[in-house]
Design a protein around this motif. Sequence first.
Motif, short mmCIF file in Angstrom:
data_model
loop_
_atom_site.label_atom_id
_atom_site.label_comp_id
_atom_site.label_asym_id
_atom_site.label_seq_id
_atom_site.Cartn_x
_atom_site.Cartn_y
_atom_site.Cartn_z
N ASP A 25 43.45 4.76 0.24
CA ASP A 25 42.59 5.30 -0.81
C ASP A 25 41.72 4.20 -1.39
O ASP A 25 42.09 3.04 -1.39
CB ASP A 25 43.42 5.86 -1.98
N GLN A 26 40.58 4.62 -1.96
CA GLN A 26 39.83 3.71 -2.81
C GLN A 26 40.58 3.65 -4.13
O GLN A 26 41.04 4.66 -4.64
CB GLN A 26 38.41 4.21 -3.04
N ASP A 27 40.73 2.48 -4.69
CA ASP A 27 41.46 2.32 -5.95
C ASP A 27 40.51 2.65 -7.11
O ASP A 27 39.51 1.98 -7.31
CB ASP A 27 41.96 0.88 -6.06
N PRO A 28 40.82 3.71 -7.90
CA PRO A 28 39.92 4.11 -8.99
C PRO A 28 39.89 3.09 -10.13
O PRO A 28 38.93 3.03 -10.87
CB PRO A 28 40.49 5.44 -9.46
N VAL A 29 40.93 2.29 -10.26
CA VAL A 29 40.99 1.31 -11.35
C VAL A 29 40.15 0.08 -11.04
O VAL A 29 39.52 -0.50 -11.93
CB VAL A 29 42.46 0.91 -11.63
N THR A 30 40.13 -0.33 -9.80
CA THR A 30 39.37 -1.52 -9.40
C THR A 30 38.40 -1.12 -8.28
O THR A 30 38.72 -1.25 -7.11
CB THR A 30 40.31 -2.63 -8.92
N PRO A 31 37.21 -0.62 -8.65
CA PRO A 31 36.24 -0.20 -7.63
C PRO A 31 35.95 -1.34 -6.65
O PRO A 31 35.90 -2.51 -7.02
CB PRO A 31 34.99 0.14 -8.45
N GLY A 32 35.79 -0.98 -5.38
CA GLY A 32 35.53 -1.96 -4.34
C GLY A 32 36.80 -2.51 -3.69
O GLY A 32 36.73 -3.20 -2.70
N VAL A 33 37.96 -2.18 -4.27
CA VAL A 33 39.23 -2.61 -3.70
C VAL A 33 39.89 -1.40 -3.06
O VAL A 33 40.01 -0.35 -3.68
CB VAL A 33 40.16 -3.21 -4.79
N ALA A 60 33.84 -2.17 10.75
CA ALA A 60 33.11 -3.44 10.83
C ALA A 60 32.05 -3.58 9.74
O ALA A 60 31.75 -4.69 9.31
CB ALA A 60 32.46 -3.58 12.21
N SER A 61 31.48 -2.49 9.27
CA SER A 61 30.41 -2.60 8.28
C SER A 61 30.94 -2.65 6.84
O SER A 61 30.32 -3.27 5.99
CB SER A 61 29.40 -1.46 8.43
N THR A 62 32.09 -2.03 6.59
CA THR A 62 32.60 -1.97 5.21
C THR A 62 33.89 -2.75 5.00
O THR A 62 34.26 -3.04 3.87
CB THR A 62 32.85 -0.52 4.78
N GLY A 63 34.62 -3.02 6.10
CA GLY A 63 35.93 -3.66 5.99
C GLY A 63 37.03 -2.68 5.63
O GLY A 63 38.20 -3.05 5.52
N ARG A 64 36.70 -1.41 5.47
CA ARG A 64 37.67 -0.38 5.11
C ARG A 64 38.69 -0.22 6.23
O ARG A 64 38.36 -0.26 7.41
CB ARG A 64 36.96 0.95 4.87
N LEU A 65 39.97 -0.04 5.86
CA LEU A 65 41.04 0.19 6.83
C LEU A 65 41.19 1.68 7.08
O LEU A 65 41.27 2.47 6.14
CB LEU A 65 42.36 -0.38 6.31
N LEU A 66 41.24 2.05 8.36
CA LEU A 66 41.40 3.45 8.77
C LEU A 66 42.71 3.55 9.55
O LEU A 66 42.87 2.88 10.56
CB LEU A 66 40.22 3.89 9.63
N ALA A 67 43.63 4.38 9.08
CA ALA A 67 44.94 4.50 9.72
C ALA A 67 44.80 5.02 11.15
O ALA A 67 44.00 5.90 11.43
CB ALA A 67 45.83 5.43 8.91
N ILE A 68 45.59 4.44 12.06
CA ILE A 68 45.65 4.87 13.46
C ILE A 68 46.95 5.64 13.63
O ILE A 68 48.03 5.14 13.32
CB ILE A 68 45.64 3.66 14.42
N ASP A 69 46.85 6.87 14.11
CA ASP A 69 48.01 7.73 14.30
C ASP A 69 48.59 7.50 15.70
O ASP A 69 47.89 7.66 16.69
CB ASP A 69 47.61 9.19 14.12
N ALA A 70 49.87 7.12 15.77
CA ALA A 70 50.51 6.87 17.06
C ALA A 70 50.73 8.15 17.86
O ALA A 70 50.85 8.12 19.07
CB ALA A 70 51.85 6.16 16.87
#
Length: 136
Positions: A3-11, A49-59
Amino acid sequence: RVDQDPVTPGVQRVLLSSSPDTIVVDPRGSFVYVGLPDEQALAAFAVDASTGRLLAIDADATAPGLQHFPLPGGGADRDRVSIEPSGRFLYAVVSQAGAPTILRYELDRASGALTNLTTAATPPVGFALLATGRFE
């Protein structure tokens, strides 16, 4: 869950189902793997690669919920995980029947998925990956 953290935007906050003990990133910076010893598994994430966001990989996309990659015999010992320099293989040291064991996985460089290939026959005391991709 990621999730995007609502308390600390950008984290970005990543919620895991148990406490992690290891985190490794492949040499290209495309995938992140997190050791979850209580689940005897690895959580896997693709890195946007453009945002650094982590996307979960489903096994296993056919099973309900997010499935992690299993570490057979991960047990209570803290798992150790390394990716060799070319990024083709991931190695994990786990405890099987009380003895340390090295598991070798092929890392799919397009999806980040892991395929279990082999298990070391002789219990190691430790291991190190060499620049050549060999382990000793």
